[in-house]
Design a protein around this motif. Structure first.
Motif, mmCIF file in Angstrom:
data_model
loop_
_atom_site.group_PDB
_atom_site.id
_atom_site.type_symbol
_atom_site.label_atom_id
_atom_site.label_comp_id
_atom_site.label_asym_id
_atom_site.label_seq_id
_atom_site.Cartn_x
_atom_site.Cartn_y
_atom_site.Cartn_z
ATOM 1 N N ALA A 51 0.827 -1.208 0.000
ATOM 2 C CA ALA A 51 0.000 0.000 0.000
ATOM 3 C C ALA A 51 0.860 1.256 0.000
ATOM 4 C CB ALA A 51 -0.942 -0.005 1.207
ATOM 5 N N ARG A 54 2.114 1.776 -3.481
ATOM 6 C CA ARG A 54 1.027 2.360 -4.278
ATOM 7 C C ARG A 54 0.942 3.867 -4.042
ATOM 8 N NH1 ARG A 54 -4.664 -0.145 -3.000
ATOM 9 N NH2 ARG A 54 -4.168 0.790 -0.983
ATOM 10 N N ILE A 93 0.094 -4.839 -4.491
ATOM 11 C CA ILE A 93 -0.947 -3.821 -4.476
ATOM 12 C C ILE A 93 -0.647 -2.697 -5.464
ATOM 13 C CG2 ILE A 93 -2.101 -2.117 -3.007
ATOM 14 C CD1 ILE A 93 -1.490 -3.968 -0.630
ATOM 15 N N SER A 299 3.181 0.059 8.600
ATOM 16 C CA SER A 299 2.217 0.901 7.883
ATOM 17 C C SER A 299 2.091 2.316 8.438
ATOM 18 C CB SER A 299 0.835 0.228 7.891
ATOM 19 O OG SER A 299 0.865 -0.993 7.206
ATOM 20 N N CYS A 302 2.794 4.715 5.715
ATOM 21 C CA CYS A 302 1.752 4.532 4.699
ATOM 22 C C CYS A 302 0.504 5.353 5.009
ATOM 23 C CB CYS A 302 1.391 3.057 4.599
ATOM 24 S SG CYS A 302 0.025 2.705 3.472
ATOM 25 N N GLU A 306 -1.019 8.455 2.927
ATOM 26 C CA GLU A 306 -2.387 8.371 2.418
ATOM 27 C C GLU A 306 -3.232 9.549 2.907
ATOM 28 O OE1 GLU A 306 -3.040 3.519 1.960
ATOM 29 O OE2 GLU A 306 -3.955 4.612 3.626
ATOM 30 N N LEU A 370 -5.703 -3.010 3.990
ATOM 31 C CA LEU A 370 -4.802 -2.017 3.405
ATOM 32 C C LEU A 370 -4.717 -2.146 1.895
ATOM 33 C CD1 LEU A 370 -1.918 -2.105 6.027
ATOM 34 C CD2 LEU A 370 -3.387 -0.147 5.514
ATOM 35 N N ALA A 371 -5.004 -3.335 1.376
ATOM 36 C CA ALA A 371 -4.979 -3.525 -0.078
ATOM 37 C C ALA A 371 -6.151 -2.831 -0.767
ATOM 38 C CB ALA A 371 -4.990 -5.012 -0.406
ATOM 39 N N ILE A 374 -7.899 3.592 -1.133
ATOM 40 C CA ILE A 374 -7.962 4.551 -0.037
ATOM 41 C C ILE A 374 -9.117 5.527 -0.232
ATOM 42 C CG2 ILE A 374 -5.512 4.384 0.475
ATOM 43 C CD1 ILE A 374 -5.136 7.075 -0.963
#
Length: 374
Positions: A51, A54, A93, A299, A302, A306, A370-371, A374
């Motif tokens: 994630a 990504r 992902i 994460s 992450c 996000e 998380l995959a 968002i």
């Protein structure tokens, strides 16, 4: 679309830089102030899930990450004696051609983001932060520690776990809490056999390694530590060496023999989840300022990055700043709450030598969540 034309970001960490990059894509004037005059990022390596990769793609830094860091699939699991248990899969992902995880040195990632922040046209002022924030219905007046003043349509507090913006706008907010665990990290040469992240489970502590470049890897050791006491840096090497002494796995033996005191970093693990709302008027908090997590799901960076992406999206399409901030909150709360609380629970299970099936279930469910987009 909101009438957001000028934004101040307080804090030049991963979340703050990501917000600057995304807002500049839409032509918003962005000032970023960072208290550290050298804009440093402390620490050793940082492990990243799919994630996060990504999110890097969205920011436009994925190729730079792949050039300077390391990406690979899966996490290999071993017993303390080196016997292989299996592999934890990491879904791709970020796309079919991008591995499911990776790692990079924190200072290297910080440099990549800093360059992208400047290249985007952000006005960066180092060695400076705010001294006061005063807002009205139309904007925010900010006084700075360098004597300057400015007026902004929005202020974003991205100044980390011990956020001064949070203290200013939410003086009754909770403070960071110690988790009962600490993590040791060290940078080492990367042996040829280290292709992806590796972890040794079943001992009193949990060591692992992850490649951060073609030539380096970093060691991480999670230790149960009931009291949050200062550790003298002179004790770093003997304490870390002692933790690894119970492991007979050949690779960990070699690592123990090659440890260099100068490369060891020690950090007590703290966490924070600020209840909603994360904004008041035209001041909003993102990243560790509102949801700092332990590294059990790799994460923390992450969900902060996000935040920046989602906040920019909502500011560009909502009819008013308040509507944008409300929708931002609605989109981010459950995902961030899940990561923080599930990471805390994983640590609790480890400290209690608890249910391994529950541990695996929480990890799997969190990775699946998380995959999702968002």
């Amino acid at each position: 679309m909101t009438k957001i034309k000028k934004v101040l970001i307080v804090g030049g960490g991963f979340s703050g830089m990501s917000a600057a990059i995304e807002l500049r894509k839409h032509g918003v004037q962005v000032d970023l102030v960072e208290l550290d005059p050298d804009w440093r990022s402390y620490g050793a390596g940082i492990s990243l899930g799919g994630a996060t990769l990504r999110a890097f793609d969205r920011l436009g830094i994925l190729q730079e990450f792949l050039r300077h860091g390391n990406a690979a699939d899966g996490v290999e699991l071993y017993l303390p004696d080196g016997q292989r248990l299996g592999e934890l899969p990491t879904p791709r992902i970020a796309g079919p051609d991008v591995p499911g995880g990776g790692a990079i040195m924190r200072p290297v990632l910080a440099r990549i983001l800093a360059q992208a922040t400047r290249d985007a046209g952000t006005q960066v002022r180092l060695g400076c932060t705010f001294s006061s924030i005063t807002q009205d219905a139309e904007g925010v007046e900010v006084a700075f520690t360098d004597g300057q003043r400015g007026r902004y349509d929005l202020v974003i507090g991205a100044d980390g776990l011990y956020s001064k913006v949070r203290a200013a706008i939410f003086p009754d907010a909770p403070v960071p809490a110690y988790s009962g665990q600490a993590v040791w990290r060290a940078v080492l040469p990367r042996p040829a056999e280290v292709k992806t992240a590796m972890m040794w489970v079943g001992g009193r502590c949990k060591p692992g390694v992850n490649p951060v470049s073609a030539t380096e890897m970093y060691l991480f050791v999670t230790e149960n530590r009931p009291l949050n006491e200062r550790v003298d840096p002179q004790e770093f090497l003997p304490q870390l060496s002692g933790l690894l002494a119970e492991f007979s796995a050949p690779m960990l033996r070699r690592i123990r023999d090659s440890l260099d005191a100068d490369s060891i970093v020690f950090r007590p693990l703290e966490h924070l989840l600020v209840p909603r709302p994360w904004h008041t008027g035209r001041v909003v908090l993102i990243g560790d300022a509102v949801h700092a997590t332990t590294p059990h799901m790799a994460s923390g960076a992450c969900i902060g990055i996000e935040d920046a992406i989602v906040l920019a999206e909502e500011l560009m399409r909502a009819p008013s700043p308040d509507a944008a901030l409300q929708t931002f909150q609605a989109r981010r709360w459950e995902r961030c709450r899940m990561v923080v609380e599930n990471s805390i629970r994983l640590g609790e299970i480890e400290m209690a030598a608890g249910d391994k099936a529950e541990h695996s279930r929480i990890m799997g469910e969190t990775l699946m969540a998380l995959a999702s987009p968002i």
